[in-house]
Write a protein that holds these residues in place. Structure first.
Motif, PDB file in Angstrom:
ATOM      1  N   ASP A  50      36.754  45.212  24.614  1.00  8.37           N
ATOM      2  CA  ASP A  50      37.825  45.781  25.368  1.00  8.37           C
ATOM      3  C   ASP A  50      37.803  44.539  26.444  1.00  8.37           C
ATOM      4  OD1 ASP A  50      37.788  47.714  23.955  1.00  8.37           O
ATOM      5  OD2 ASP A  50      36.230  49.104  24.983  1.00  8.37           O
ATOM      6  N   PHE A  51      38.893  44.683  27.203  1.00  7.84           N
ATOM      7  CA  PHE A  51      39.153  43.768  28.373  1.00  7.84           C
ATOM      8  C   PHE A  51      39.700  44.141  29.673  1.00  7.84           C
ATOM      9  CE2 PHE A  51      42.987  43.174  26.219  1.00  7.84           C
ATOM     10  CZ  PHE A  51      43.907  43.199  27.005  1.00  7.84           C
ATOM     11  N   LEU A  52      39.123  43.752  30.930  1.00  8.03           N
ATOM     12  CA  LEU A  52      40.099  44.029  32.039  1.00  8.03           C
ATOM     13  C   LEU A  52      40.444  42.840  32.745  1.00  8.03           C
ATOM     14  CD1 LEU A  52      40.485  45.906  34.543  1.00  8.03           C
ATOM     15  CD2 LEU A  52      38.057  45.494  35.276  1.00  8.03           C
ATOM     16  N   ILE A  53      41.523  42.719  33.120  1.00  3.67           N
ATOM     17  CA  ILE A  53      42.256  41.621  33.807  1.00  3.67           C
ATOM     18  C   ILE A  53      42.758  41.951  35.120  1.00  3.67           C
ATOM     19  CG2 ILE A  53      43.888  39.767  33.707  1.00  3.67           C
ATOM     20  CD1 ILE A  53      43.738  39.642  30.894  1.00  3.67           C
ATOM     21  N   CYS A  54      42.211  41.505  36.091  1.00  2.00           N
ATOM     22  CA  CYS A  54      42.686  41.757  37.525  1.00  2.00           C
ATOM     23  C   CYS A  54      43.679  40.922  37.952  1.00  2.00           C
ATOM     24  CB  CYS A  54      41.850  41.610  38.618  1.00  2.00           C
ATOM     25  SG  CYS A  54      40.152  42.828  38.096  1.00  2.00           S
ATOM     26  N   VAL A  55      44.944  41.515  38.275  1.00  2.00           N
ATOM     27  CA  VAL A  55      46.273  40.462  38.724  1.00  2.00           C
ATOM     28  C   VAL A  55      46.671  40.916  40.209  1.00  2.00           C
ATOM     29  CG1 VAL A  55      48.603  40.237  37.896  1.00  2.00           C
ATOM     30  CG2 VAL A  55      47.016  40.691  36.239  1.00  2.00           C
ATOM     31  N   LEU A  56      46.841  39.687  40.809  1.00  2.92           N
ATOM     32  CA  LEU A  56      47.256  39.788  42.154  1.00  2.92           C
ATOM     33  C   LEU A  56      48.758  39.354  42.373  1.00  2.92           C
ATOM     34  CD1 LEU A  56      46.746  39.803  45.342  1.00  2.92           C
ATOM     35  CD2 LEU A  56      46.462  37.198  45.078  1.00  2.92           C
ATOM     36  N   ASN A  57      49.502  40.088  42.959  1.00  3.00           N
ATOM     37  CA  ASN A  57      50.804  39.982  43.282  1.00  3.00           C
ATOM     38  C   ASN A  57      50.952  39.465  44.984  1.00  3.00           C
ATOM     39  OD1 ASN A  57      53.598  39.812  43.882  1.00  3.00           O
ATOM     40  ND2 ASN A  57      54.317  41.888  43.114  1.00  3.00           N
ATOM     41  N   ALA A  58      51.151  38.335  45.130  1.00  2.00           N
ATOM     42  CA  ALA A  58      51.189  37.657  46.429  1.00  2.00           C
ATOM     43  C   ALA A  58      52.652  37.945  47.118  1.00  2.00           C
ATOM     44  CB  ALA A  58      50.799  36.159  46.545  1.00  2.00           C
ATOM     45  N   GLY A  59      53.636  38.351  46.139  1.00  2.31           N
ATOM     46  CA  GLY A  59      54.940  38.490  46.801  1.00  2.31           C
ATOM     47  C   GLY A  59      55.916  37.747  46.207  1.00  2.31           C
ATOM     48  N   PRO A  60      57.187  37.674  46.606  1.00  6.33           N
ATOM     49  CA  PRO A  60      57.672  38.514  47.621  1.00  6.33           C
ATOM     50  C   PRO A  60      58.193  39.829  47.160  1.00  6.33           C
ATOM     51  CG  PRO A  60      59.373  37.011  46.880  1.00  6.33           C
ATOM     52  CD  PRO A  60      58.015  36.765  45.912  1.00  6.33           C
ATOM     53  N   HIS A  61      58.177  40.225  45.939  1.00  7.17           N
ATOM     54  CA  HIS A  61      58.758  41.353  45.535  1.00  7.17           C
ATOM     55  C   HIS A  61      57.915  41.947  44.389  1.00  7.17           C
ATOM     56  CE1 HIS A  61      62.714  40.165  46.913  1.00  7.17           C
ATOM     57  NE2 HIS A  61      62.747  39.215  46.317  1.00  7.17           N
ATOM     58  N   GLU A  62      58.104  43.373  44.117  1.00  6.21           N
ATOM     59  CA  GLU A  62      57.203  44.139  43.534  1.00  6.21           C
ATOM     60  C   GLU A  62      57.399  43.663  41.950  1.00  6.21           C
ATOM     61  OE1 GLU A  62      56.350  48.725  42.066  1.00  6.21           O
ATOM     62  OE2 GLU A  62      57.440  48.262  43.959  1.00  6.21           O
ATOM     63  N   PHE A  63      56.425  43.389  41.043  1.00  2.90           N
ATOM     64  CA  PHE A  63      56.612  42.804  39.874  1.00  2.90           C
ATOM     65  C   PHE A  63      56.290  43.851  38.605  1.00  2.90           C
ATOM     66  CE2 PHE A  63      54.561  40.774  36.246  1.00  2.90           C
ATOM     67  CZ  PHE A  63      55.448  39.775  35.965  1.00  2.90           C
ATOM     68  N   TYR A  64      57.291  43.698  37.680  1.00  2.56           N
ATOM     69  CA  TYR A  64      57.254  44.388  36.425  1.00  2.56           C
ATOM     70  C   TYR A  64      57.538  43.369  35.415  1.00  2.56           C
ATOM     71  CZ  TYR A  64      58.803  48.358  39.337  1.00  2.56           C
ATOM     72  OH  TYR A  64      58.981  49.449  40.329  1.00  2.56           O
ATOM     73  N   GLY A  65      56.732  43.362  34.381  1.00  2.00           N
ATOM     74  CA  GLY A  65      56.643  42.614  33.345  1.00  2.00           C
ATOM     75  C   GLY A  65      55.724  42.755  32.069  1.00  2.00           C
ATOM     76  N   ARG A  66      55.754  42.028  31.217  1.00  2.00           N
ATOM     77  CA  ARG A  66      54.965  42.097  29.959  1.00  2.00           C
ATOM     78  C   ARG A  66      54.315  40.668  29.740  1.00  2.00           C
ATOM     79  NH1 ARG A  66      55.395  46.511  27.219  1.00  2.00           N
ATOM     80  NH2 ARG A  66      54.559  45.520  25.296  1.00  2.00           N
ATOM     81  N   TRP A  67      53.139  40.665  29.325  1.00  2.00           N
ATOM     82  CA  TRP A  67      52.275  39.570  29.378  1.00  2.00           C
ATOM     83  C   TRP A  67      51.506  39.658  27.949  1.00  2.00           C
ATOM     84  CZ3 TRP A  67      49.222  38.315  34.300  1.00  2.00           C
ATOM     85  CH2 TRP A  67      50.298  37.787  35.288  1.00  2.00           C
ATOM     86  N   VAL A  68      51.326  38.557  27.382  1.00  3.29           N
ATOM     87  CA  VAL A  68      50.390  38.671  26.047  1.00  3.29           C
ATOM     88  C   VAL A  68      48.990  38.265  26.402  1.00  3.29           C
ATOM     89  CG1 VAL A  68      50.705  37.714  23.795  1.00  3.29           C
ATOM     90  CG2 VAL A  68      52.531  38.452  24.662  1.00  3.29           C
ATOM     91  N   VAL A  69      48.011  38.756  25.737  1.00  4.85           N
ATOM     92  CA  VAL A  69      46.696  38.056  25.956  1.00  4.85           C
ATOM     93  C   VAL A  69      46.180  38.067  24.655  1.00  4.85           C
ATOM     94  CG1 VAL A  69      44.273  38.721  26.537  1.00  4.85           C
ATOM     95  CG2 VAL A  69      46.099  39.728  27.936  1.00  4.85           C
ATOM     96  N   SER A  70      45.726  36.709  24.286  1.00  4.86           N
ATOM     97  CA  SER A  70      45.163  36.316  23.016  1.00  4.86           C
ATOM     98  C   SER A  70      43.980  35.749  23.073  1.00  4.86           C
ATOM     99  CB  SER A  70      46.253  35.526  22.112  1.00  4.86           C
ATOM    100  OG  SER A  70      46.796  34.510  22.985  1.00  4.86           O
ATOM    101  N   VAL A  71      43.285  35.568  21.864  1.00  6.86           N
ATOM    102  CA  VAL A  71      42.066  34.637  21.867  1.00  6.86           C
ATOM    103  C   VAL A  71      42.400  33.523  20.665  1.00  6.86           C
ATOM    104  CG1 VAL A  71      40.461  36.503  22.484  1.00  6.86           C
ATOM    105  CG2 VAL A  71      41.201  36.091  20.086  1.00  6.86           C
ATOM    106  N   LYS A  72      41.263  32.619  20.672  1.00 10.11           N
ATOM    107  CA  LYS A  72      41.626  31.626  19.570  1.00 10.11           C
ATOM    108  C   LYS A  72      41.554  32.015  18.381  1.00 10.11           C
ATOM    109  CE  LYS A  72      39.689  27.922  22.759  1.00 10.11           C
ATOM    110  NZ  LYS A  72      38.741  27.072  23.062  1.00 10.11           N
ATOM    111  N   SER A  73      41.161  33.074  17.990  1.00  4.76           N
ATOM    112  CA  SER A  73      41.175  33.259  16.627  1.00  4.76           C
ATOM    113  C   SER A  73      42.588  33.895  16.107  1.00  4.76           C
ATOM    114  CB  SER A  73      40.072  34.381  16.233  1.00  4.76           C
ATOM    115  OG  SER A  73      40.569  35.672  17.116  1.00  4.76           O
TER     116      SER A  73
END
Length: 132
Positions: A50-73
């Protein structure tokens, strides 16, 4: 019309052109920098994967998006983000790969725009008790 009047009108037109150009340039720059202002600030994983990633939005707009988290395997998971301006938001998920406390695993974070980050998360006993 005298030459003084023509020079004055030309000066006003030139000033307006410079102001409009500056406004267009700054608006374009803010739009281009928008995705560069959203980035991970910390990450945690546990022995269950299980993971927890803390993400900061410094602006200038609200952010909506999709990211991919992967490992070397090669295991990866999609995460959805909704990050208001000036806020740190925690995104939780599971990779299904075990991590050993005391090690330094690497997570690869790929944004929707194609930028990649390598995160070295802190391995904790249980990410359920960790908050951003």
């Amino acid at each position: 019309m005298s030459s003084l009047e023509v020079a004055f009108l030309l000066g006003v037109v030139l000033l307006l052109a410079v102001l409009v150009g500056w406004w267009l340039s700054s608006t374009f720059s803010a739009g281009v920098r928008e995705f560069a202002q959203v980035y991970p600030v910390s990450a945690y994983v546990d022995s269950r994967g299980d993971f927890l990633i803390c993400v900061l939005n410094a602006g200038p707009h609200e952010f909506y998006g999709r990211w991919v988290v992967s490992v070397k395997s090669g295991k990866s998971v999609d995460i959805s983000l909704n990050v208001p301006v000036g806020k740190v938001v925690g995104v939780r998920g599971s990779l299904g790969e075990s991590f050993t406390p005391g090690t330094t695993p690497a997570l690869i974070l790929t944004t929707g725009g194609g930028s990649s980050y390598i995160l070295y998360p802190i391995v904790v006993p249980d990410v359920g008790v960790v908050n951003c």
